[in-house]
Design a protein around this motif. Structure first.
Motif, mmCIF file in Angstrom:
data_model
loop_
_atom_site.group_PDB
_atom_site.id
_atom_site.type_symbol
_atom_site.label_atom_id
_atom_site.label_comp_id
_atom_site.label_asym_id
_atom_site.label_seq_id
_atom_site.Cartn_x
_atom_site.Cartn_y
_atom_site.Cartn_z
ATOM 1 N N LEU A 230 0.840 -1.187 0.000
ATOM 2 C CA LEU A 230 0.000 0.000 0.000
ATOM 3 C C LEU A 230 0.877 1.239 0.000
ATOM 4 C CD1 LEU A 230 -3.055 0.697 0.195
ATOM 5 C CD2 LEU A 230 -2.711 0.935 2.665
ATOM 6 N N PHE A 231 0.515 2.217 -0.837
ATOM 7 C CA PHE A 231 1.405 3.350 -1.066
ATOM 8 C C PHE A 231 0.613 4.655 -1.099
ATOM 9 C CE2 PHE A 231 3.416 6.279 -4.062
ATOM 10 C CZ PHE A 231 4.689 6.383 -3.522
ATOM 11 N N SER A 232 1.169 5.659 -0.460
ATOM 12 C CA SER A 232 0.578 6.997 -0.517
ATOM 13 C C SER A 232 1.683 8.009 -0.744
ATOM 14 C CB SER A 232 -0.187 7.319 0.773
ATOM 15 O OG SER A 232 0.708 7.394 1.870
ATOM 16 N N TRP A 233 1.291 9.173 -1.226
ATOM 17 C CA TRP A 233 2.281 10.213 -1.513
ATOM 18 C C TRP A 233 1.692 11.577 -1.202
ATOM 19 C CZ3 TRP A 233 7.265 9.577 -2.149
ATOM 20 C CH2 TRP A 233 8.048 10.645 -2.596
ATOM 21 N N SER A 234 2.506 12.429 -0.612
ATOM 22 C CA SER A 234 2.060 13.768 -0.240
ATOM 23 C C SER A 234 2.708 14.816 -1.125
ATOM 24 C CB SER A 234 2.423 14.068 1.221
ATOM 25 O OG SER A 234 1.920 13.086 2.085
ATOM 26 N N GLU A 235 1.985 15.887 -1.342
ATOM 27 C CA GLU A 235 2.525 17.024 -2.083
ATOM 28 C C GLU A 235 2.046 18.296 -1.383
ATOM 29 O OE1 GLU A 235 4.767 19.125 -4.397
ATOM 30 O OE2 GLU A 235 4.747 16.936 -4.594
ATOM 31 N N PRO A 236 2.958 19.028 -0.701
ATOM 32 C CA PRO A 236 4.410 18.843 -0.691
ATOM 33 C C PRO A 236 4.843 17.576 0.045
ATOM 34 C CG PRO A 236 3.789 20.527 0.880
ATOM 35 C CD PRO A 236 2.549 20.201 0.119
ATOM 36 N N VAL A 237 6.053 17.154 -0.261
ATOM 37 C CA VAL A 237 6.583 15.903 0.271
ATOM 38 C C VAL A 237 6.828 16.023 1.779
ATOM 39 C CG1 VAL A 237 8.555 14.337 0.181
ATOM 40 C CG2 VAL A 237 7.624 15.291 -1.923
ATOM 41 N N GLU A 238 6.514 14.948 2.491
ATOM 42 C CA GLU A 238 6.780 14.908 3.923
ATOM 43 C C GLU A 238 8.179 14.353 4.185
ATOM 44 O OE1 GLU A 238 3.665 13.171 6.237
ATOM 45 O OE2 GLU A 238 2.100 13.849 4.861
ATOM 46 N N ASP A 239 8.682 14.614 5.379
ATOM 47 C CA ASP A 239 10.071 14.274 5.703
ATOM 48 C C ASP A 239 10.369 12.786 5.500
ATOM 49 O OD1 ASP A 239 10.596 16.881 6.321
ATOM 50 O OD2 ASP A 239 10.404 16.635 8.503
ATOM 51 N N TYR A 240 9.435 11.918 5.891
ATOM 52 C CA TYR A 240 9.711 10.484 5.814
ATOM 53 C C TYR A 240 9.812 9.988 4.370
ATOM 54 C CZ TYR A 240 4.860 9.301 4.567
ATOM 55 O OH TYR A 240 3.648 9.181 3.919
ATOM 56 N N GLN A 241 9.372 10.791 3.415
ATOM 57 C CA GLN A 241 9.403 10.376 2.013
ATOM 58 C C GLN A 241 10.700 10.760 1.298
ATOM 59 O OE1 GLN A 241 5.759 12.454 0.991
ATOM 60 N NE2 GLN A 241 4.576 10.544 1.000
ATOM 61 N N THR A 242 11.557 11.527 1.954
ATOM 62 C CA THR A 242 12.776 11.996 1.281
ATOM 63 C C THR A 242 13.727 10.853 0.942
ATOM 64 O OG1 THR A 242 13.790 12.463 3.442
ATOM 65 C CG2 THR A 242 12.647 14.283 2.337
ATOM 66 N N THR A 243 13.696 9.789 1.731
ATOM 67 C CA THR A 243 14.543 8.632 1.418
ATOM 68 C C THR A 243 14.187 8.051 0.060
ATOM 69 O OG1 THR A 243 14.805 8.075 3.755
ATOM 70 C CG2 THR A 243 15.248 6.329 2.153
ATOM 71 N N LEU A 244 12.887 8.001 -0.243
ATOM 72 C CA LEU A 244 12.450 7.478 -1.531
ATOM 73 C C LEU A 244 12.843 8.413 -2.673
ATOM 74 C CD1 LEU A 244 8.912 6.192 -0.516
ATOM 75 C CD2 LEU A 244 10.907 4.813 -1.079
ATOM 76 N N ILE A 245 12.830 9.698 -2.414
ATOM 77 C CA ILE A 245 13.244 10.664 -3.439
ATOM 78 C C ILE A 245 14.679 10.399 -3.845
ATOM 79 C CG2 ILE A 245 13.778 13.095 -3.844
ATOM 80 C CD1 ILE A 245 11.338 13.811 -2.180
ATOM 81 N N ASP A 246 15.531 10.162 -2.859
ATOM 82 C CA ASP A 246 16.941 9.879 -3.146
ATOM 83 C C ASP A 246 17.116 8.514 -3.813
ATOM 84 O OD1 ASP A 246 17.637 12.297 -2.033
ATOM 85 O OD2 ASP A 246 18.065 11.439 -0.055
#
Length: 348
Positions: A230-246
């Motif tokens: 299960l996957f969700s995404w926020s815009e603007p990005v939340e702190d815990y999602q920055t690992t996935l960005i990298d």
């Protein structure tokens, strides 16, 4: 330089949520370390459900070269079936969990499947899942064989064996760090139980001769069983999602597209979720052959035009509604491939 791409596809890109499932890292063929046989060409196809590879090898020497060609799977926890946390087939009694097939010059190969048991030392940055093909953990195969525990992923069969152990064997299992027993609670109808901590490493292999001065074509394919959930995404990005960005080189455009794709038409109060597939492919096994890969091509298929795909790569070209291609020459992989495919919620 990390280059993301594929951001313009109306959809989303990934991040794992709490409701996730495990899966398998995919690898290439290994052949020990040889300076005699070069990989002239590799054509790799990766889809959500299937992986296939066509290789062209050349023995550049004046002598035949014979050895084991090996395709290893990463460790699979023996209790995965119990937890229903792995993207595995329902029938775990079969030794082949990915339907691996191979041909040499177009002819099917008789493949040997063997297994070892390993006790993983836990996650650390030096040994993430994508690197476990060459460091899967401490080999405990002999311990299991001595105790009479079958080398199988059929946890029900293993559980029956462990529950039948006398006290002495139970203590030995625990002292080796291989499992833990639970007394249960008869008053609340909770039976005694056991949990096994080891994992099974499966290897597909065959003996192959590469004739002197000749070209040999090897192909193999198998079911892709990546992790995800299960996957969700926020815009603007939340702190815990920055690992996935990298990890997947998610750019601003893709971030916005993911959030848009996952938006629930019934309203935010119903949750904005989709499904993520986190596909890893170990490219560094190609470095066990002589020299770089002469010609390398990777075709990625995201499965549905509505899906969004993200990865760190250069030179990605869109070739169809769901397909993308990367081509390289004289390629020596120095990192493994990490691909994120996000699937929006069903329209039904």
């Amino acid at each position: 330089m990390r280059l993301f791409l594929l951001s313009a596809l109306l959809l989303s890109t990934p991040a794992l949520a709490n409701d996730g499932f495990g899966g398998l890292t995919a690898t290439g063929l290994t052949f020990g370390q040889t300076d005699a046989v070069a990989m002239e060409e590799e054509k790799l196809f990766i889809g959500i459900d299937r992986i296939s590879v066509d290789y062209t090898f050349r023995n550049a020497t004046s002598s035949d070269v014979t050895g084991e060609v090996i395709f290893p799977l990463p460790p699979i926890a023996v209790w995965s079936g119990y937890e229903s946390m792995m993207n595995l087939p329902e029938d775990l009694t079969r030794p082949d969990v990915v339907g691996f097939t191979a041909t040499v010059d177009g002819q099917p190969v008789q493949i040997t499947i063997d297994r070892i048991a390993v006790l993983e030392e836990g996650y650390d940055e030096a040994n993430p899942p994508s690197k476990q093909y060459d460091n899967p953990g401490r080999d405990v195969t002999a311990d299991l064989e001595r105790l009479g525990i079958p080398l199988t992923l059929d946890y029900l069969a293993v559980r029956d064996v462990l529950l039948a152990f006398p006290t002495e064997k139970r203590n030995e299992l625990a002292s080796l760090g291989l499992g833990e027993y639970y007394e249960g609670d008869a008053a609340n109808d909770i039976p005694a139980d056991v949990y096994g901590y080891w994992s099974i490493v499966t290897r597909y292999h065959w003996t192959q001769t590469f004739p002197a001065g000749k070209v040999l074509k090897i192909s193999h394919s198998y079911t892709n069983r990546p992790p995800g959930g299960l996957f969700s995404w926020s815009e603007p990005v939340e702190d815990y999602q920055t690992t996935l960005i990298d990890q997947y080189c998610i750019d601003d455009g893709t971030s916005k597209a993911m959030a848009k794709a996952l938006k629930n038409p019934q309203g935010d109060e119903f949750g904005n979720y989709g499904t993520a597939y986190n596909i890893s492919y170990v490219l560094r096994t190609a470095n066990s052959w002589a020299g770089p890969i002469g010609k390398f091509s990777l075709t990625l298929d995201k499965g549905d035009p509505r899906n969004v795909i993200s990865l760190c790569a250069e030179g990605v070209k869109k070739t169809g509604p769901t397909t993308f291609v990367i081509e390289k020459t004289n390629y020596s992989p120095d990192r493994d491939l990490e691909v994120l495919i996000v699937q929006p919620p069903s329209q039904e």
